[in-house]
Scaffold this motif. Sequence first.
Motif, PDB file in Angstrom:
ATOM      1  N   GLU A   1       0.821  -1.208   0.000  1.00 33.05           N
ATOM      2  CA  GLU A   1       0.000   0.000   0.000  1.00 33.05           C
ATOM      3  C   GLU A   1       0.860   1.264   0.000  1.00 33.05           C
TER       4      GLU A   1
ATOM      5  N   GLY B   1       2.672   1.569  -3.499  1.00 30.69           N
ATOM      6  CA  GLY B   1       1.923   1.373  -4.727  1.00 30.69           C
ATOM      7  C   GLY B   1       2.434   0.210  -5.552  1.00 30.69           C
TER       8      GLY B   1
ATOM      9  N   PRO C   1      -4.338  -3.355  -4.153  1.00 31.30           N
ATOM     10  CA  PRO C   1      -3.545  -2.482  -5.026  1.00 31.30           C
ATOM     11  C   PRO C   1      -2.839  -3.224  -6.161  1.00 31.30           C
TER      12      PRO C   1
END
Length: 633
Positions: A247, A250, A274
């Motif tokens: 997280e 990314g 993600p």
Amino acid sequence: MPTESTPSSEPAPTGLPALVAWHAERTPDALAVADGDSTLTYAQLARAARALAGHLRRRGVRRGDAVALLTPRSARTVIAQLALWWAGAVCVPLDPAHPRPRSEALAAEAGVTLTVGDAKLLESAAPAGPTLALPDEPHTEEPQPDEVRAGGPQAAGPLPDAAAFIMFTSGSTGRPKGVAIAHRAIAELVSAPAYLTLTPRDRVLFHSPLTFDASTFEVWSALANGAAVVVCTVERPSLEDLAQEVERHGVTVAFFTTALFHQLAVRRSRIFAPLRTVVVGGEALAAHHAREVLQAFPWLELINGYGPTETTTFATAHRVTAADCAGQIPIGRPLAGATAHVLDEAGRPVPDGEWGELWVGGSRLSLGYTGRPELTAERFTTHPEWGRLYRTGDVVSRRPDGVLDFHGRTDDQVKVRGFRIEPQEVEYALREQPEVADAAVTVHRPSPDDARLVAFVVAAPGPVPRPDALRDRLAAALPAHLVPDELTVVADLPLNASGKVDRRALADLLTANGPDGSVGSDGSSGADASDGSPASAPDGPLTPLEQAVADVWSRSLGCDVTRPDADFLALGGHSLLALAVTDDLREELGVELSLADFFGFPTVAGQAALVERALLAAHGDLHPHAPEDTDGH
């Protein structure tokens, strides 16, 4: 082949350093490595690695030298790998978590001439011989002109067919096997891969141990394609650590061992949210877990990868669809220059649908086993039609469309939590113990998602060996994945009609635990505990916090935990189950336990004390610190 000083319009597929140099000149300011709070662009990575390569050459490193690398996961790890290659050396990764005798054996097997790495680790864990500490900060001085001048001795980097890594796998004779993997093979695996989506805008998670060949994919699939490597610097990351890393940075692409993927799938972990691409491998992928993840995260590209180290990480791959989850998930088709041949015992192709042994060929086969020409000749053969082939020992079948299904092994080799294990290597180490007359090792699966390495030992004349003492001695000599999760003392080993150990019958012995020194179902030794050891403590009563910890343990271990002195490892717990337990403790009690703390205090009472202190600290009553060692650990 382009060099770093003369880029071409397309990167060369034969050299990882040349690929990195190509990206450094084409997109110098693109992110290459993210390490906690620090970052390196491609230009900074190339400059630091070139400078370190020059430093290594001035220290006497020459083309073809085997140099061990002993570092925690960090940006420096990536710089050092690249620098070793620019210096012409072969990188021999060592694991800081391995016992020093193990690292000594691997270094000797590989013919290591120098060990480079973290200064503190070199003092505590380096094998004998010359060492070189890496600087705390990357080298930033410009390399010497003759080190980058076109036509200079190192300008083009390593030769395509030279060894890039020597990585070790378990050996059936008690001696680990060093697999030499060529630059060309790695570059072909990771350059513009067709088996998954990977673009310069991606970020790939690097969380595997450097000694695990999955790290080759994690680091170099990113850097060969202009993407970024996100380094998880936590030594033993929990499930929460991994989710936070994904997280925070990314991350879009990640590799998980199949066993770890199963744990994440059971929890519907937010780590998948993600991600765009997940590659799994190491063991058979459970269809129901794959189906649940794809239903919850339908955008996910889920790749089931297969391949022994000898075939450079992955030999085949399959993109998993919802339709695949109705039955056995296949291991797919050969990829990136690999070929696959399903043969019978006489070496003849078998018809589609029939079982046979998988032989892998193509351009990505390893160079063989370092210093083991006889073993190399045994496992690698030259076929008059198909060229050089590697005999995997895996049983597969081919569907009419060419997709392969995996069915097991032709020998005793096993996979546990992604690690390839030759039982004979563990048995050899056990037979070296003076109290052991004989030993046999197999895998016990108490549930579909849990595989445990179990050992059975026959005692030598004299005192019956204590299982916990035997495990402690093995842990001082072997890496953690080779130390049995369960150890049982038996009167004798079951034999088949040929007089060999009947490994299928070994599982029946797990119910024979008792007063002969085997591990009991509550985690006690079972040996005479009248000496006042924790094994003689009465059952319960458990405090409320101890009961909460015991309940979490019981779910993960699949047995009732009723004693405050019950030991997680003695109950068959292992690192993957520890990930699940720490995640459950965080969810249910709101307490973060690191794996270091977890294994530092592996009893119910010890962990309840950790939880209590953490809860009190969260309310401002005291500062968190380790509990007093009141339970014998």
